[in-house]
Design a protein around this motif. Structure first.
Motif, mmCIF file in Angstrom:
data_model
loop_
_atom_site.group_PDB
_atom_site.id
_atom_site.type_symbol
_atom_site.label_atom_id
_atom_site.label_comp_id
_atom_site.label_asym_id
_atom_site.label_seq_id
_atom_site.Cartn_x
_atom_site.Cartn_y
_atom_site.Cartn_z
ATOM 1 N N PRO A 221 0.456 -1.190 0.026
ATOM 2 C CA PRO A 221 -0.318 -0.343 0.217
ATOM 3 C C PRO A 221 0.705 1.379 -0.495
ATOM 4 O O PRO A 221 0.552 1.902 -0.795
ATOM 5 C CB PRO A 221 -1.026 -0.279 1.460
ATOM 6 N N ILE A 222 1.661 1.617 0.970
ATOM 7 C CA ILE A 222 3.019 2.345 0.985
ATOM 8 C C ILE A 222 3.121 2.603 -0.493
ATOM 9 O O ILE A 222 3.305 3.570 -0.959
ATOM 10 C CB ILE A 222 4.448 2.776 2.312
ATOM 11 N N ALA A 223 3.817 1.514 -0.876
ATOM 12 C CA ALA A 223 4.521 1.147 -2.282
ATOM 13 C C ALA A 223 3.912 2.703 -3.394
ATOM 14 O O ALA A 223 3.665 2.909 -3.962
ATOM 15 C CB ALA A 223 4.761 0.277 -2.444
ATOM 16 N N SER A 224 2.253 1.883 -3.736
ATOM 17 C CA SER A 224 1.041 2.664 -4.054
ATOM 18 C C SER A 224 0.806 4.207 -3.894
ATOM 19 O O SER A 224 0.889 4.657 -5.038
ATOM 20 C CB SER A 224 -0.298 1.931 -3.910
ATOM 21 N N LEU A 225 1.154 4.353 -2.909
ATOM 22 C CA LEU A 225 1.048 5.905 -2.521
ATOM 23 C C LEU A 225 2.501 6.979 -3.567
ATOM 24 O O LEU A 225 1.984 7.480 -3.956
ATOM 25 C CB LEU A 225 0.727 5.973 -1.507
ATOM 26 N N VAL A 226 3.288 5.750 -2.977
ATOM 27 C CA VAL A 226 4.509 6.063 -3.200
ATOM 28 C C VAL A 226 4.720 6.763 -5.222
ATOM 29 O O VAL A 226 4.880 7.455 -5.727
ATOM 30 C CB VAL A 226 6.052 6.076 -2.825
ATOM 31 N N GLY A 227 3.894 5.421 -5.689
ATOM 32 C CA GLY A 227 3.699 5.470 -6.962
ATOM 33 C C GLY A 227 2.303 6.586 -7.615
ATOM 34 O O GLY A 227 3.471 7.337 -8.743
ATOM 35 N N TYR A 228 1.353 7.029 -6.919
ATOM 36 C CA TYR A 228 1.066 8.226 -7.312
ATOM 37 C C TYR A 228 2.421 9.198 -7.336
ATOM 38 O O TYR A 228 1.566 9.721 -8.190
ATOM 39 C CB TYR A 228 -0.388 7.664 -6.379
ATOM 40 N N TYR A 229 2.967 9.328 -5.747
ATOM 41 C CA TYR A 229 3.654 11.339 -6.039
ATOM 42 C C TYR A 229 4.481 11.108 -7.129
ATOM 43 O O TYR A 229 4.573 11.732 -7.211
ATOM 44 C CB TYR A 229 4.333 10.707 -4.612
ATOM 45 N N LEU A 230 4.449 10.282 -7.631
ATOM 46 C CA LEU A 230 6.473 9.682 -8.623
ATOM 47 C C LEU A 230 5.139 10.347 -9.967
ATOM 48 O O LEU A 230 5.855 10.901 -10.532
ATOM 49 C CB LEU A 230 7.094 8.695 -8.398
ATOM 50 N N LEU A 231 4.393 9.782 -10.005
ATOM 51 C CA LEU A 231 3.491 9.959 -10.775
ATOM 52 C C LEU A 231 2.916 10.984 -11.629
ATOM 53 O O LEU A 231 3.335 12.138 -12.505
ATOM 54 C CB LEU A 231 2.875 8.626 -11.529
#
Length: 495
Positions: A221-231
């Protein structure tokens, strides 16, 4: 009565009782200032295709004052797709989330705790306390009700995993954490330190520290949030710097926008304000339950550790706002529900009563009739109180000006709810210009226009005192349309 029909009846009762308070006159009040109005503009522009799916916009530009993930805006835009761009669509996701939270408390208490009435009491408590029904939560177009739903599901399913080592419960908890992160970012992580402490010091929970599934359930879940931030950084360069200032570092290191408070801010507001909130009852209920109900001790310990650590994290942050404590509310409600259930069980065992359910209904009537009627009266209001009345009148006035081809809306300062209604008027074919007496920063309102001068024949709409005084002191005009306190002034010349 067998278990399944009883659960169905409890869920039906909860849905009707809570649903009335949540949905009655949900769109009667105009949009409030600040967060609700800004989310409405975000959703309107996303619904109309003016913003990128990953980058909510405000007046056609990436929203740099709202850096939260877009799950709430998506749900509001989806509601607009069904209902049109209305106040109801803006508030519906929060009301639905609160109703699901109530139903989940009933389901979880009955299905997994075998405490059938505890969840009903928790649900009724949730929707009759002004703290949760006002402002930022149950009946507002804001993040908190949606965040509370996911976090309540997440922490209770995680408790089930720690008690039973249930893979299904861990999966559901991970899904809930993901949705919470995509609702309000790092605020979804504030229960994790308490959970880690429990796993560290409770022997029966230590298996979780060596279970690889637990780390996957947290890190993905944290990785998904970080992925959103990077996108979003790719589509909106500079976003991560804004994110750090607004969420990750800024709110902890300094009080943003003047929202400050002392070390007892949350304790005083939540536990020591008995005329407004019932949480102080937990100080009486919890010790009694802990020492007299051995079967409730694991859950009591779990909830208390989460509440205390969450409160400590909020207290350490320099920015203090009462609605930051919203995720705690269902847990307090559940504690009160467990106390109610303990009393019923004592009646059933000690008094050998065959009328326990009738005692439960009588107890509900005794405890909740007055709060319920008060809340029913509150949600039926169609006008804001004095703190909002002068700044939220635009929604009722601007549609009356649709016969005009163009006009300028003169605002004293930033007002996103007025902007939302102005955008609706523009979609109805009216050209609405917005001018400010006090121009907000570019980050708050891109391209904001300050008042310079109005030429003869310009129609200027004023609804608040300072714009009226500006017009009265600088221009000659006639009033072409008026619904108090709003006026449409036709400029005849400068004084």
């Amino acid at each position: 009565m067998s278990r399944q029909p009883r659960l169905f009846l409890l869920l039906l009762f909860t849905a009707i009782a809570c649903g009335y308070l949540l949905f009655y006159c949900l769109d009667a009040l105009p949009l409030r200032l600040w967060d609700e109005g800004r989310r409405a503009v975000n959703a309107l522009e996303m619904w109309s295709g003016e913003s990128h799916l990953l980058v909510p916009s405000f007046l056609g530009e990436p929203d740099h004052w709202g850096t939260k993930p877009p799950l709430l805006v998506w749900s509001q835009a989806l509601a607009m797709q069904v209902l049109g761009p209305t106040v109801l669509a803006v508030r519906l996701p929060a009301a639905l989330a609160t109703l699901v939270t109530c139903l989940f408390l009933v389901y979880f208490s009955a299905r997994h705790l075998n405490r059938h009435w505890a969840g009903v009491v928790a649900a009724l408590c949730l929707v009759t306390v002004p703290f949760y029904m006002n402002g930022h939560a149950a009946r507002s177009g804001d993040f908190d009700a949606l965040l509370v739903l996911w976090l309540t599901m997440g922490v209770l399913y995680l408790y089930l995993f720690l008690q039973e080592n249930s893979k299904r419960a861990l999966l559901l908890s991970a899904i809930a954490l993901t949705l919470a992160l995509w609702t309000k970012g790092v605020a979804a992580l504030f229960f994790l330190p308490g959970i880690f402490l429990l796993c560290l010091f409770v022997p029966s929970y230590r298996f979780a520290l060596t279970n690889w599934r637990v780390y996957v359930a947290v890190l993905l879940p944290i990785a998904s949030l970080v992925g959103y931030y990077l996108l979003r950084e790719i589509y909106d360069p500079g976003f991560i710097h804004l994110l750090w200032e607004n969420e990750l570092g800024g709110r902890f290191s300094q009080p943003l926008e003047g929202h400050r408070g002392g070390p007892m801010f949350y304790v005083g507001q939540l536990l020591l304000w008995p005329t407004e909130q019932p949480w102080w009852l937990c100080l009486v209920v919890v010790p009694l339950l802990y020492w007299r109900r051995a079967t409730d001790r694991p859950l009591l310990r779990y909830l208390l550790v989460l509440l205390v650590t969450h409160l400590m994290i909020l207290t350490l942050a320099s920015t203090k706002l009462l609605w930051y404590a919203m995720p705690q509310v269902p847990l307090y409600c559940l504690l009160l529900g467990l106390g109610f259930q303990a009393l019923l069980d004592w009646i059933a065992v000690e008094k050998r009563s065959a009328y326990t359910n009738w005692f439960a209904l009588a107890g509900l009537l005794l405890c909740f009739t007055w709060p319920y009627l008060n809340m029913a009266n509150h949600v039926a209001q169609t006008q804001h109180g004095p703190e909002y009345s002068s700044t939220t009148v635009y929604g009722g006035y601007l549609p009356a000006l649709d016969e005009l081809a163009t006009y300028t809306l003169l605002l004293p300062s930033y007002n996103p709810s007025a902007i939302f209604y102005a955008q609706l008027a523009q979609r109805r074919g009216v050209e609405v210009n917005i001018a400010y007496l006090d121009t907000p920063p570019v980050r708050v309102h891109p391209g904001a226009a300050a008042v310079t001068g109005f030429s003869k024949g310009t129609s200027v709409v004023v609804c608040e005192m300072t714009p009226w005084m500006h017009m009265d002191g600088n221009y000659r005009f006639s009033s072409s349309h008026e619904i108090s306190p709003c006026k449409c002034l036709k400029v005849e010349g400068a004084k």
